[in-house]
Design a protein around this motif. Structure first.
Motif, PDB file in Angstrom:
ATOM      1  N   ASN A  67       0.885  -1.164   0.000  1.00  0.00           N
ATOM      2  CA  ASN A  67       0.000   0.000   0.000  1.00  0.00           C
ATOM      3  C   ASN A  67       0.924   1.215   0.000  1.00  0.00           C
ATOM      4  O   ASN A  67       2.122   1.080  -0.240  1.00  0.00           O
ATOM      5  CB  ASN A  67      -0.918   0.004   1.241  1.00  0.00           C
ATOM      6  CG  ASN A  67      -0.129  -0.258   2.507  1.00  0.00           C
ATOM      7  OD1 ASN A  67       0.854   0.440   2.787  1.00  0.00           O
ATOM      8  ND2 ASN A  67      -0.521  -1.276   3.264  1.00  0.00           N
ATOM      9  N   ASP A  68       0.402   2.397   0.211  1.00  0.00           N
ATOM     10  CA  ASP A  68       1.275   3.560   0.350  1.00  0.00           C
ATOM     11  C   ASP A  68       0.692   4.485   1.416  1.00  0.00           C
ATOM     12  O   ASP A  68      -0.484   4.339   1.793  1.00  0.00           O
ATOM     13  CB  ASP A  68       1.441   4.300  -0.989  1.00  0.00           C
ATOM     14  CG  ASP A  68       2.795   5.012  -1.078  1.00  0.00           C
ATOM     15  OD1 ASP A  68       3.261   5.273  -2.193  1.00  0.00           O
ATOM     16  OD2 ASP A  68       3.393   5.289  -0.010  1.00  0.00           O
ATOM     17  N   VAL A 127      -0.989   1.778  -3.908  1.00  0.00           N
ATOM     18  CA  VAL A 127       0.451   1.502  -4.001  1.00  0.00           C
ATOM     19  C   VAL A 127       1.100   2.473  -4.983  1.00  0.00           C
ATOM     20  O   VAL A 127       0.540   2.746  -6.056  1.00  0.00           O
ATOM     21  CB  VAL A 127       0.703   0.057  -4.465  1.00  0.00           C
ATOM     22  CG1 VAL A 127       2.197  -0.233  -4.553  1.00  0.00           C
ATOM     23  CG2 VAL A 127       0.022  -0.944  -3.538  1.00  0.00           C
ATOM     24  N   GLY A 128       2.249   3.035  -4.595  1.00  0.00           N
ATOM     25  CA  GLY A 128       3.004   3.902  -5.498  1.00  0.00           C
ATOM     26  C   GLY A 128       2.395   5.279  -5.705  1.00  0.00           C
ATOM     27  O   GLY A 128       2.892   6.066  -6.506  1.00  0.00           O
ATOM     28  N   LYS A 168       4.870   7.470  -2.490  1.00  0.00           N
ATOM     29  CA  LYS A 168       6.345   7.331  -2.477  1.00  0.00           C
ATOM     30  C   LYS A 168       6.802   6.273  -3.499  1.00  0.00           C
ATOM     31  O   LYS A 168       7.330   5.216  -3.122  1.00  0.00           O
ATOM     32  CB  LYS A 168       6.816   6.964  -1.068  1.00  0.00           C
ATOM     33  CG  LYS A 168       6.316   7.896   0.047  1.00  0.00           C
ATOM     34  CD  LYS A 168       6.951   7.629   1.369  1.00  0.00           C
ATOM     35  CE  LYS A 168       6.527   6.347   2.033  1.00  0.00           C
ATOM     36  NZ  LYS A 168       5.147   6.387   2.579  1.00  0.00           N
ATOM     37  N   LEU A 213       9.206   2.614  -3.226  1.00  0.00           N
ATOM     38  CA  LEU A 213       8.768   1.282  -3.659  1.00  0.00           C
ATOM     39  C   LEU A 213       9.809   0.669  -4.602  1.00  0.00           C
ATOM     40  O   LEU A 213      10.151  -0.514  -4.504  1.00  0.00           O
ATOM     41  CB  LEU A 213       7.410   1.374  -4.361  1.00  0.00           C
ATOM     42  CG  LEU A 213       6.771   0.071  -4.782  1.00  0.00           C
ATOM     43  CD1 LEU A 213       6.375  -0.782  -3.574  1.00  0.00           C
ATOM     44  CD2 LEU A 213       5.536   0.320  -5.671  1.00  0.00           C
ATOM     45  N   SER A 247      -3.026  -0.279  -8.060  1.00  0.00           N
ATOM     46  CA  SER A 247      -1.978  -0.798  -7.164  1.00  0.00           C
ATOM     47  C   SER A 247      -1.194  -1.926  -7.838  1.00  0.00           C
ATOM     48  O   SER A 247       0.029  -1.965  -7.777  1.00  0.00           O
ATOM     49  CB  SER A 247      -2.609  -1.296  -5.866  1.00  0.00           C
ATOM     50  OG  SER A 247      -2.953  -0.199  -5.027  1.00  0.00           O
TER      51      SER A 247
END
Ligand code: LRH
Ligand code: MN
Length: 426
Positions: free
Chosen positions: A281-282, A292-293, A296, A300, A340
């Motif tokens: 996840n982020d 996700v991504g 940051k 990753l 994601s």
């Protein structure tokens, strides 16, 4: 709702020509550097990420939850939704169940349904952070760490029940995350809480089938805000080593205090042969469970650099379990999960492009600038054509978000399920 393969083929026709040009152009560039895109595309196509059964509806916070329409209100509908994601992306070939949120009623029927979508059962997750109706003991003051032996025994029993459920589905691992901790100084005897947790995990470990793994997930805070028993990677590693060879640490990317060097934690756990898997996840601040991504992406990429190095050099570390653990407060859950998956494959593809030999050489010469240049040039390489090609070769669509919208999937789901169906989970 199901997507027919012909719809996939028809959808790809319009964009496959351009893609071919993009892949050829990138392959020629990479060939010059001795990098063979075919092998990379193969690895991307083989990369399967488990989708959490608890993240297919609208998520929420204590301040509110905004339902999304067409949400899955049964495990069957959840598996169908993952089937839709997998049909489009060909990289979501597994589901991770959370018990008791998603206890199958008919095991054979559920296995058949999952199989019809080419989906397997990944890690099962226990839940000793909520009290169940008619439960004899409460987890208000913890579960495996609780000062009460009766509460600990109830929590141990629950984890063994979860293993039995997983066994019936063909799962090969259980993830234990504990909310256990304290909100105020003096509330906990830290050593007793940790000792109780170690002994409880050892009792669960005794019941772990020979070919299973136990994943111990750590988290620094929430829902307790002064101390958490399994707060960081070191504690998780210590507890895993205290259990045995089949116990590993699980890294949830959102479970780190701001600015934690997660890629170094990944390197350390792989070197110890104790990295079991990920919850991708982020986050910007806490356990935000964002796409996700989305916050940051460079971090990753650096994590995947350590994973690629570790998968090459740490043969003592088992194959890793890849899972997403996200919550969708304002976005369509299926679109969020598709994004994601794309971000995970892009980071993996970029990391596979790193010239590890040249990087080692530059590190050996303490040529700091060159080390940076090797990583940053790779990170700035647009690898999306490789990810799209991998999907195309696997029978998926080149651009899943676009296809999801073009096939009007959310409205179809709303037609089928209405606007007030609610999914179990977070
Ligand atoms: C805890 C966590 C854990 C799950 C829960 C749904 O924050 O990451 O993995 O059990 O989310
Ligand atoms: Mn998690």
């Amino acid at each position: 709702m199901r997507i027919e393969q012909q719809q996939i083929v028809d959808y790809n026709i319009s964009s496959s020509k351009d893609l071919l040009k993009q892949v050829d152009f990138l392959s020629n560039q990479l060939d010059k550097k001795g990098i063979h895109t075919k092998a990379i595309i193969r690895k991307l196509a083989d990369f399967q990420v488990a989708i959490p059964s608890w993240a297919l509806g609208a998520g929420g916070t204590r301040f509110g939850r905004f339902s999304y329409g067409g949400e899955p209100s049964s495990l069957e509908q959840k598996i169908d939704d993952i089937g839709l994601i997998h049909k489009l992306t060909q990289s979501a070939g597994a589901i991770s169940l959370h018990i008791p949120w998603d206890i199958p009623k008919d095991y054979n029927a559920i296995k058949e349904l999952a199989n019809s979508h080419n989906i397997i059962f990944d890690a099962v997750n226990s839940n000793t952070f909520q009290d169940q109706p008619n439960a004899k003991e409460s987890y208000k003051f913890g579960s495996l760490s609780n000062v009460s032996n009766a509460v600990r025994e109830q929590a141990i029993e629950h984890n063994i029940d979860v293993i039995n459920i997983g066994e019936k589905l063909g799962s090969k691992s259980i993830t234990v995350w504990l909310a256990d901790g304290s909100n105020f100084p003096g509330q906990h005897n830290f050593q007793l809480a940790l000792q109780n947790t170690q002994e409880s995990l050892q009792k669960i470990y005794k019941d772990l089938p020979e070919d299973w793994k136990l994943f111990i997930e750590y988290k620094p805070y929430e829902p307790n805000f002064y101390s958490t028993v399994i707060r960081d990677w070191g504690t998780s590693l210590m507890l895993a080593e205290g259990c045995g060879d089949k116990a590993y640490s699980l890294v949830d990317l959102g479970h780190h205090l701001p600015n934690t060097n997660i890629e170094q934690i990944v390197a350390t756990l792989m070197m110890k042969g104790k990295l079991g898997g990920f919850h991708f996840n982020d986050s910007k601040y806490g356990d935000d469970d964002l796409t996700v991504g989305s916050i940051k992406p460079y971090a990753l990429f650096l994590i995947f650099n350590e994973l690629v190095y570790g998968m090459e050099n740490n043969k003592n570390n088992p194959d890793l379990s890849w899972m997403i653990d996200a919550s969708h407060n304002v976005k369509d859950p299926l679109e969020d999960l598709i994004q994601s998956l794309d971000a995970i494959l892009i980071a993996y593809a970029q990391a596979l492009l790193i010239d590890q030999k040249a990087l080692r050489q530059a590190q050996q010469e303490n040529d700091v600038t060159k080390c940076q240049e090797i990583l940053q040039n790779t990170y700035r390489t647009d690898v999306r054509p490789l990810v799209k090609q991998a999907r195309l070769l696997s029978g998926g669509v080149i651009d899943p978000i676009n296809a999801y919208r073009k096939l009007d999937i959310r409205n179809q789901l709303i037609k089928e399920r209405g606007t007030s169906s609610v999914a179990t989970g977070l």
